[in-house]
Scaffold this active site. Structure first.
Site, mmCIF file in Angstrom:
data_model
loop_
_atom_site.group_PDB
_atom_site.id
_atom_site.type_symbol
_atom_site.label_atom_id
_atom_site.label_comp_id
_atom_site.label_asym_id
_atom_site.label_seq_id
_atom_site.Cartn_x
_atom_site.Cartn_y
_atom_site.Cartn_z
ATOM 1 N N CYS A 1 -11.624 0.458 4.368
ATOM 2 C CA CYS A 1 -11.564 0.961 2.924
ATOM 3 C C CYS A 1 -12.124 0.031 1.725
ATOM 4 O O CYS A 1 -11.984 -1.220 1.797
ATOM 5 C CB CYS A 1 -10.032 1.572 2.615
ATOM 6 S SG CYS A 1 -8.921 0.239 2.221
ATOM 7 N N CYS B 1 0.618 -1.216 0.095
ATOM 8 C CA CYS B 1 -0.103 0.043 -0.020
ATOM 9 C C CYS B 1 0.842 1.234 0.162
ATOM 10 O O CYS B 1 0.258 2.549 -0.218
ATOM 11 C CB CYS B 1 -1.050 -0.050 1.074
ATOM 12 S SG CYS B 1 -1.874 -1.265 1.168
#
Length: 393
Positions: free
Chosen positions: A213, A82
């Site tokens: 998310c 990420c």
């Protein structure tokens, strides 16, 4: 050594649900073109490019940029989970700061599949085994998907240490939706109440589905230049990188079987402290922050890891509205990963774009008035953390 690194241009596509987006190469090329237009330069001015993505075959970066131009420049493909987008930015900044180049493109994109993140290569050891081994000691974590397992366990540990209630975590999503309402590039713009967030299906620890998310598709880019290049081409970027640090795990991430440590608390603290020391700027000087809110639990932890509030005080920080407009520091005016979306390779560069717009007074309704110093925090399990300080110049 060149000390001035300027953000000459940024670009970002709208972030959308998997199955509704263009292909990764179209997302990447669109973001690159937007950054070039914002910088008012031609692709032939780019001397190097660093392209980030997590889910894609090797040389996908070339596939995206070949649609923009065929100039023979070095194109380096980057994958750091990420933190991929910010890792590309880190490498681009180093190229400028070292004097190796005067104009460099950092690009990130992701074409994701629906559902929770999955390991693509189950026939070999996972690089996250050290991390999941810590989380698996928490009751109920063993059967949870990988990312929820880690951040749900960390949220539960935080509650056990400091007594934060479930509503504190849900208020992070409520704030994210409120901010994203004014971001036309965000995937989720409909406001939600704390009650609605808490009523969504339970995941692990304090997390419900609306505190996680979503998988997202999108692209984002930034063009970094030296002051020498800017002066030569008559550019006035208005934004500089004042300091930046990238960290990986130390032994403390795994000592004591702490999920909070395993999901990157010490990476965040170490990177932030390096940036504060190098810049002479402290957390109380910041006007706006884009931080890595992949789950509400990580936003809570990041408030403290970045020293925006003392350890154990995040619940008060949230309840006092110190994380939003009118408070101590506006966090994630874009809506963050929770509402803007999280296409892994693009996330760090989308954060860069938002903060650049903020420092240029181009953020519209979500503008943080008088913003002069902005901090970016991008975290990747496995692990890597990049913290970047931008200033208006």
């Amino acid at each position: 050594m060149v000390t001035d690194v300027l953000v000459a241009g940024v670009g970002m596509t709208a972030f959308v649900k998997p199955g509704t987006s263009p292909s990764y190469n179209e997302l990447g090329s669109a973001a690159a073109r937007a950054a070039l237009a914002d910088a008012s330069i031609d692709y032939r001015d780019i001397e190097q490019a660093y392209t980030g993505y997590v889910y894609g075959d090797s040389t996908s970066g070339q596939a995206a940029l070949y649609e923009v131009g065929l100039t023979g420049i070095p194109i380096v493909n980057v994958n750091n989970n990420c933190a991929t987008g910010s890792t590309a930015l880190f490498l681009a900044r180093q190229a400028i700061a070292s004097g190796s180049a005067d104009c460099v493109l950092a690009l990130g994109f992701e074409q994701m599949a629906p559902g929770a993140l999955q390991e693509l290569y189950p026939d070999r050891p996972t690089p996250l085994s050290r991390f999941t081994a810590v989380a698996d000691q928490v009751e109920g974590a063993q059967s949870a998907p990988m990312a929820i397992k880690l951040f749900g366990a960390a949220g539960l540990e935080y509650q056990q240490r400091y007594g934060a209630d479930n509503a504190t975590f849900a208020k992070v999503t409520e704030k994210a939706r409120r901010h994203a309402e004014h971001n036309d590039r965000a995937i989720f713009r409909t406001p939600l109440s704390v009650e609605e967030i808490l009523a969504s299906p339970h995941m692990l620890g304090p997390l419900t589905r609306l505190q996680c998310c979503p998988p997202t598709c999108g692209g984002a880019a930034a063009i970094l230049v030296s002051k020498r290049f800017a002066d030569k081409h008559g550019l006035s970027p208005g934004v500089a990188i004042r300091a930046q640090a990238m960290t990986t795990d130390t032994a403390t991430s795994f000592d004591g079987a702490s999920p909070i440590k395993a999901v990157g608390y010490d990476l965040t603290r170490n990177a932030a402290d390096q940036v504060y020391e190098r810049s002479g700027v402290g957390p109380d000087d910041l006007d706006v922050v884009e931080l890595h809110d992949c789950f509400t639990a990580n936003e809570i932890l990041s408030y403290e890891g970045l020293r925006l509030t003392p350890e154990g005080s995040a619940a008060k920080f949230v309840s006092d509205n110190d994380n939003s407009y009118g408070g101590k520091v506006v966090t994630n005016p874009s809506g963050g990963l929770l509402s803007k979306g999280h296409p892994l390779g693009a996330t760090g560069l989308a954060q860069c774009a938002e903060l650049t717009w903020q420092l240029r007074d181009r953020a519209g309704v979500r503008q943080v008035e008088g913003a002069r110093l902005a901090l970016q925090h991008n975290l990747g399990l496995g692990g890597a953390c990049v913290v970047t300080l931008y200033e208006r110049v």
